[in-house]
Design a protein around this motif. Sequence first.
Motif, mmCIF file in Angstrom:
data_model
loop_
_atom_site.group_PDB
_atom_site.id
_atom_site.type_symbol
_atom_site.label_atom_id
_atom_site.label_comp_id
_atom_site.label_asym_id
_atom_site.label_seq_id
_atom_site.Cartn_x
_atom_site.Cartn_y
_atom_site.Cartn_z
ATOM 1 N N LYS A 44 32.248 20.502 33.209
ATOM 2 C CA LYS A 44 33.191 21.595 32.968
ATOM 3 C C LYS A 44 32.403 22.798 32.441
ATOM 4 C CE LYS A 44 35.849 19.157 30.181
ATOM 5 N NZ LYS A 44 35.448 17.755 30.392
ATOM 6 N N MET A 45 32.692 23.970 32.997
ATOM 7 C CA MET A 45 32.130 25.220 32.499
ATOM 8 C C MET A 45 33.259 26.086 31.951
ATOM 9 S SD MET A 45 30.482 28.580 34.380
ATOM 10 C CE MET A 45 29.368 27.726 35.482
ATOM 11 N N VAL A 46 33.177 26.465 30.695
ATOM 12 C CA VAL A 46 34.144 27.394 30.099
ATOM 13 C C VAL A 46 33.485 28.765 30.001
ATOM 14 C CG1 VAL A 46 35.497 25.672 28.863
ATOM 15 C CG2 VAL A 46 33.448 26.596 27.787
ATOM 16 N N THR A 47 34.258 29.823 30.200
ATOM 17 C CA THR A 47 33.688 31.157 30.193
ATOM 18 C C THR A 47 34.438 32.078 29.231
ATOM 19 O OG1 THR A 47 34.991 32.395 31.844
ATOM 20 C CG2 THR A 47 33.367 30.810 32.688
ATOM 21 N N SER A 48 33.791 33.177 28.939
ATOM 22 C CA SER A 48 34.397 34.207 28.087
ATOM 23 C C SER A 48 35.051 35.310 28.905
ATOM 24 C CB SER A 48 33.322 34.822 27.169
ATOM 25 O OG SER A 48 32.823 33.864 26.260
ATOM 26 N N TRP A 49 35.206 35.088 30.212
ATOM 27 C CA TRP A 49 35.635 36.163 31.106
ATOM 28 C C TRP A 49 36.984 35.851 31.754
ATOM 29 C CZ3 TRP A 49 31.938 38.648 29.148
ATOM 30 C CH2 TRP A 49 30.650 38.117 29.045
ATOM 31 N N PRO A 50 37.776 36.889 32.011
ATOM 32 C CA PRO A 50 38.946 36.683 32.881
ATOM 33 C C PRO A 50 38.490 36.145 34.231
ATOM 34 C CG PRO A 50 39.059 38.829 31.788
ATOM 35 C CD PRO A 50 37.686 38.269 31.494
ATOM 36 N N LYS A 51 39.345 35.416 34.896
ATOM 37 C CA LYS A 51 38.976 34.752 36.152
ATOM 38 C C LYS A 51 38.486 35.760 37.187
ATOM 39 C CE LYS A 51 40.696 31.114 39.219
ATOM 40 N NZ LYS A 51 39.696 30.145 38.726
ATOM 41 N N ASN A 52 37.320 35.480 37.759
ATOM 42 C CA ASN A 52 36.715 36.289 38.826
ATOM 43 C C ASN A 52 36.504 37.747 38.425
ATOM 44 O OD1 ASN A 52 36.529 34.171 40.727
ATOM 45 N ND2 ASN A 52 38.695 34.407 41.236
ATOM 46 N N LEU A 53 36.310 38.009 37.133
ATOM 47 C CA LEU A 53 36.014 39.371 36.689
ATOM 48 C C LEU A 53 34.764 39.871 37.408
ATOM 49 C CD1 LEU A 53 36.429 41.757 34.649
ATOM 50 C CD2 LEU A 53 34.768 40.564 33.202
ATOM 51 N N PRO A 54 34.822 41.042 38.070
ATOM 52 C CA PRO A 54 33.617 41.586 38.688
ATOM 53 C C PRO A 54 32.468 41.650 37.688
ATOM 54 C CG PRO A 54 35.515 42.837 39.418
ATOM 55 C CD PRO A 54 36.013 41.894 38.345
ATOM 56 N N GLY A 55 31.332 41.160 38.094
ATOM 57 C CA GLY A 55 30.191 41.089 37.194
ATOM 58 C C GLY A 55 30.041 39.679 36.651
ATOM 59 N N GLY A 57 32.155 37.334 35.557
ATOM 60 C CA GLY A 57 33.041 36.291 36.080
ATOM 61 C C GLY A 57 32.606 35.814 37.449
ATOM 62 N N VAL A 58 32.152 36.743 38.271
ATOM 63 C CA VAL A 58 31.642 36.392 39.600
ATOM 64 C C VAL A 58 30.344 35.592 39.469
ATOM 65 C CG1 VAL A 58 30.693 37.358 41.731
ATOM 66 C CG2 VAL A 58 32.755 38.357 40.719
ATOM 67 N N SER A 59 29.479 35.996 38.529
ATOM 68 C CA SER A 59 28.228 35.256 38.312
ATOM 69 C C SER A 59 28.502 33.804 37.951
ATOM 70 C CB SER A 59 27.397 35.919 37.200
ATOM 71 O OG SER A 59 26.730 37.062 37.677
ATOM 72 N N ALA A 60 29.452 33.588 37.056
ATOM 73 C CA ALA A 60 29.760 32.222 36.621
ATOM 74 C C ALA A 60 30.176 31.355 37.805
ATOM 75 C CB ALA A 60 30.861 32.255 35.559
ATOM 76 N N GLN A 61 31.040 31.888 38.668
ATOM 77 C CA GLN A 61 31.501 31.124 39.811
ATOM 78 C C GLN A 61 30.374 30.889 40.817
ATOM 79 O OE1 GLN A 61 34.790 29.709 40.318
ATOM 80 N NE2 GLN A 61 33.374 28.590 41.647
ATOM 81 N N ARG A 62 29.519 31.883 41.006
ATOM 82 C CA ARG A 62 28.412 31.730 41.948
ATOM 83 C C ARG A 62 27.443 30.638 41.494
ATOM 84 N NH1 ARG A 62 27.685 37.599 43.634
ATOM 85 N NH2 ARG A 62 26.595 37.812 41.664
#
Length: 370
Positions: A44-55, A57-62
Amino acid sequence: MTDMKSSEGRLINRRSLLGASALSGASVLAVPAIADDADPIEWKMVTSWPKNLPGPGVSAQRIADQVAAMSNGRFQIRLYAAGELVPALGVFDAVSAGTAEMAHTASFFWQGKIPASVFFTAIPFGLLPYEHISWIERGGGQALWDELYAPFGLKPVMAGNTGVQMGGWYKKELQGLDDLKGLKIRMPGLGGEVMRRLGATPVGLPPGELFQALQSGVLDATEFLGPWSDRAMGFQKVAKSYYSPGFHEPNGTGEALFNQDAFDRLPEDFQSVLLEACRAENGRALAESDWENAGSLQLLQDEDGVSVLPYPDDIMSALKETAGIVLTEFAEKDPLAKRIYESHQTAKHRLGPWSSVAMRSFMTARDDSV
């Protein structure tokens, strides 16, 4: 037939990742082939970003997608955006406790817990993106970062970069230093402390709450990232004065956090895949941010009526002078903070003259000739 296609797919994916890694300016490690009979692993990866936030959020998903591709689907990372599993600023504790194996975030969020963490995103008037990567990869920065987070059972690495930041959004145009007094501004890291000493009131808020806070008057001003991400957040709808430079964040390193025990339990080939996916994202995200920021800056001015402004001279002078005082005091907090500060300054003094000779003079000559 299936085995041949599987092998070819792994080879292609491996080449793609290694090619992307070259963009980061870092030396690339060979990624071993993934055995078909390896036990499937899910993180599981938790992030500090809104889903698919440009920048970021996109990096996390990539990164999650690249790990799956490079491992031939044997290592899957499920991404949880801010608030889906834990709050945006709760990811550090969640990974430390093992609630999630991994986070994507930014180190300056942990200033209250670990003051020296700010150095691994950015400090006022500090390193530019490629200088920062050079410090971490070649100048001893990674070892210090590891040492800083080790008491929390965490392994940190660079995982994307949003590039040089903007100074922020202000609902009222700044005329001079007096306009900072009483100003409620969101500015994390040591930049917020610099602003506080100049009379402003820093307000700590996670990214997902910034638009509403600016709209409602909880904030008079906010910084976030650059034009691409900022426009996606909608700040231009409630503030029209957009200031530069981003004195507080000349670099925008994204941080991946791994639970150390979970990382150590990974097979070595999966460890390599995970680390190289993060490393590759540094170059990929920088290229994307520069390209998209350039286009979004134009749209902000042409379509959204935003004024892109320099900080007034007296504010800029006060920011630089105060930043020097804040950093000098900070270095005396504890022995590790002092070592990190001194290592960062050594990198700045080594790399700065080369950056000036190689880039500043060239850009002046290039742009003056247009």
